[in-house]
Design an enzyme around this catalytic site. Structure first.
Site, PDB file in Angstrom:
ATOM      1  N   ARG A  61       0.348  -6.908   4.013  1.00  0.00           N
ATOM      2  CA  ARG A  61       0.815  -7.855   3.007  1.00  0.00           C
ATOM      3  C   ARG A  61       2.294  -7.596   2.712  1.00  0.00           C
ATOM      4  NH1 ARG A  61       0.130  -7.914  -3.456  1.00  0.00           N
ATOM      5  NH2 ARG A  61       1.429  -9.752  -3.732  1.00  0.00           N
ATOM      6  N   HIS A 108       7.346 -13.028  -4.855  1.00  0.00           N
ATOM      7  CA  HIS A 108       7.110 -11.719  -5.459  1.00  0.00           C
ATOM      8  C   HIS A 108       8.318 -11.379  -6.335  1.00  0.00           C
ATOM      9  CE1 HIS A 108       4.612  -7.843  -4.926  1.00  0.00           C
ATOM     10  NE2 HIS A 108       5.396  -7.675  -5.974  1.00  0.00           N
ATOM     11  N   GLU A 168       1.250 -11.869  -9.315  1.00  0.00           N
ATOM     12  CA  GLU A 168       1.193 -11.426 -10.706  1.00  0.00           C
ATOM     13  C   GLU A 168       1.968 -12.323 -11.674  1.00  0.00           C
ATOM     14  OE1 GLU A 168       0.487  -6.663  -9.816  1.00  0.00           O
ATOM     15  OE2 GLU A 168       2.361  -7.298 -10.749  1.00  0.00           O
ATOM     16  N   ASN A 197      -4.903  -7.734  -8.174  1.00  0.00           N
ATOM     17  CA  ASN A 197      -4.206  -6.451  -8.261  1.00  0.00           C
ATOM     18  C   ASN A 197      -4.736  -5.668  -9.454  1.00  0.00           C
ATOM     19  OD1 ASN A 197      -2.628  -7.464  -6.206  1.00  0.00           O
ATOM     20  ND2 ASN A 197      -0.728  -7.529  -7.377  1.00  0.00           N
ATOM     21  N   TYR A 224      -4.891  -1.477 -11.298  1.00  0.00           N
ATOM     22  CA  TYR A 224      -4.480  -0.081 -11.263  1.00  0.00           C
ATOM     23  C   TYR A 224      -5.205   0.807 -12.268  1.00  0.00           C
ATOM     24  CZ  TYR A 224      -0.581  -1.510  -8.295  1.00  0.00           C
ATOM     25  OH  TYR A 224       0.167  -2.003  -7.252  1.00  0.00           O
ATOM     26  N   GLU A 226      -3.626  -5.333  -4.310  1.00  0.00           N
ATOM     27  CA  GLU A 226      -2.861  -4.128  -4.652  1.00  0.00           C
ATOM     28  C   GLU A 226      -3.761  -3.155  -5.384  1.00  0.00           C
ATOM     29  OE1 GLU A 226       0.810  -4.410  -6.829  1.00  0.00           O
ATOM     30  OE2 GLU A 226       1.527  -6.119  -5.662  1.00  0.00           O
TER      31      GLU A 226
END
Length: 570
Positions: free
Chosen positions: A130, A175, A220, A362, A364, A429
């Site tokens: 990606r 992005h 995002e 994504n 985290y 991600e």
């Protein structure tokens, strides 16, 4: 319970129960520690929580294994061959905006390192990669008035080099690096940017779509709207002006995504047979006190104002009732004539709903939420009405906001399944950072990937979540936006003190490439698996299984592991 503590009186409380000494009835309220101690007694010790028990098994055949980067973070060549200026070029060249005034002028020099980048991808054994297109590298002023063929030549060569090694490109159109020329006329606050984005997408689809089958329109949108236009700590650096701005930006981002999706669907899908979606990011949110309804409600609001802000219009149609009701009521209470959250027309709702071929996601970390009253503050934070903290026992990373919480990934994948109709999910991600001295023995990253990917396997095998791919962030250490080069997420270290900026594998490369080669986690009880046999260079492949008695003992475990890092099964 809290009581009279000798010379300290009632100022110090040792109790499992809080006692309200201002109330004549002296009511007793259990603290969180009371619930914890009750659980210890109930379990008669500290059994390994279900969340932390390793699951052995495989992902489905054809599972997408990937790693990711973004153009501004790695490419460099900021003025090479006719490239125009982006908002990040301007932001990073503004003093004090980026840590140590770092910038992406050279970064990892990927603009001149196609062969080197493809070589490390091959070493990693991924089947997808990606990366993003720099809008200003192909359209210097953001419009199709002038097409920069030198910029397209770079992406042509990169795509062809990937395909030659059987690595499928997964391209992000946006992005975060908006052309500065478009920002000069309002950027994402100006609805004309929706049309400029559609033109840009049309051009890229036409040039690369014959070879590229996976697309992300916007990465995002939450961060574009809030971090760039709400808090101002990312480009274009606009903060608290006015309380409606992030919502207007988010509104136009959703429209831009939908227009790009329809463009592909109507003009290119039949011939190119690709998939297009948006990538939405979100933390998972738990109540700070799971026994308090107000904390439970706050955790739900955090999720609805985070992932729901963008997922609800695209997957369910229109903004969620939670967002619409809260923002409208707070706006009217402040004397405004209408809600600060823009409204979609019925035609727009219909056009936006269903503009996805998969759910790009994504993730985290996890936070703990509680209610927080911001008064009359007409801003996203006031609308959300929640504060967040973390559990101090959670393992740290190189980023203050990122705590290692594998359980949250499985829980939010299940939330997506339930809330948005069980869509196909590609994790686009997931990763962890470090700071400080360079150490290629990044055991914390190996631990992170093993535990998080195992939670994905649990979501797939145990919960029937339709997850089809996993992407590690990031391929290499790079410019981590406003934190510069200080925070490093890479599987590969980039030696920027060397003019050749070589890529050097960290220990986590072995762990991640082995999980990929095994397509999951083979059960050691079944004996050595073929996927663990020595590779062509004679290096023994292995998956180190980290068994930790509890999250509370994780810090002690990490210290132990650092001292005895040659042990392969702990």
């Amino acid at each position: 319970m809290d009581s009279f503590e000798w010379i300290n009186g009632y100022t110090v409380g040792f109790g499992l129960y809080h006692v309200d000494f201002t109330d004549p009835n002296r009511p007793r309220t259990p603290k969180f520690s009371a619930h914890f101690y009750f659980q210890v007694m109930k379990d008669n010790g500290f059994p390994i929580p279900d969340d932390e028990i390793m699951l052995y098994g495989e992902f489905p055949q054809g599972f997408l294994w990937s790693t990711a980067t973004a153009a501004y973070q790695i490419e460099g060549g900021w003025r090479a061959d006719g490239k125009g200026l982006s908002i990040w070029d301007k932001f990073a060249h503004t003093p004090l905006k980026v840590f140590e005034d770092d910038n992406g002028d050279i970064a990892c020099d990927s603009y001149n390192k196609i062969d080197e980048d493809v070589a490390v991808l091959k070493q990693l054994r991924v089947n997808h990669y990606r990366f993003s297109i720099s809008w200003t590298r192909v359209l210097p002023d953001g419009t199709t008035n002038y097409i920069n063929e030198a910029g397209f030549s770079y992406y042509d060569r990169l795509v062809n080099a990937l395909l030659a090694e059987n690595i499928q490109p997964h391209i992000t159109l946006y992005h975060w690096d908006l052309p500065q020329a478009l920002q000069n006329v309002g950027g994402w606050e100006n609805e004309t940017t929706v049309e400029r984005f559609k033109d840009y997408a049309d051009l890229v689809f036409s040039r690369l779509g014959d070879r590229v089958k996976l697309w992300i329109t916007i990465n995002e949108p939450y961060n574009v709207a809030m971090v760039g236009h709400g808090y101002g700590v990312a480009a274009p650096g606009i903060s608290f002006r006015p309380g409606t701005l992030p919502y207007i930006v988010g509104h136009n981002l959703i429209k831009a995504h939908a227009e790009a999706w329809h463009l592909y669907n109507d003009k290119y899908r039949a011939k190119q047979n690709g998939m297009v979606s948006i990538t939405i990011n979100s933390d998972w949110s738990e109540p700070r006190n799971p026994y308090k309804q107000e904390d439970i409600d706050a955790a739900r609001r955090v999720i609805q104002f985070y992932i729901g802000w963008f997922a609800h219009p695209i997957f369910n149609g229109d903004y969620s009732e939670t967002m619409k009701t809260i923002i409208r009521e707070r706006s009217l209470a402040a004397g405004l004539s209408k809600s600060r959250l823009p409204e979609f027309t019925p035609e727009e709702i219909k056009r936006i709903k269903g503009t996805y071929d998969y759910f790009g996601f994504n993730h985290y970390t996890t936070v703990l939420a509680y209610p927080l009253n911001y008064g009359n503050l007409q801003h996203y934070d006031g609308d959300r009405g929640a504060g967040t903290v973390v559990d101090r026992t959670w393992l740290d990373s190189g980023s203050g906001w990122l705590k290692v919480t594998p359980f949250g990934l499985r829980r939010i994948l299940n939330f997506i399944k339930k809330e948005y109709g069980n869509p196909t999910i590609i994790i686009t991600e997931n990763g962890v950072s470090e700071r400080g001295p360079i150490d290629l023995k990044d055991y914390h990253r190996s631990y992170f990937y093993e535990k998080y990917i195992n939670q994905v396997l649990k979501a797939h095998l145990l919960d029937n979540v339709d997850v089809r791919g996993y992407t590690a962030w990031s391929l290499m250490d790079n410019l981590e936006w406003a934190t510069g080069f200080a925070e490093r997420f890479g599987l590969f270290y980039v030696n920027r003190s060397d003019p050749n900026v070589p890529r050097v594998a960290k220990e986590s490369v072995s762990l991640y490439s082995t999980i990929i080669n095994c397509n999951g986690f083979p059960d050691p009880a079944s004996g050595p698996h073929d996927c663990l046999k020595p590779g062509p260079e004679g290096n023994q492949s292995q998956i180190t299984v980290f068994i930790v008695p509890s999250v509370q003992n994780l810090a002690l475990f990490i210290s132990f592991y650092f001292q005895f890092s040659t042990i392969s099964f702990i």
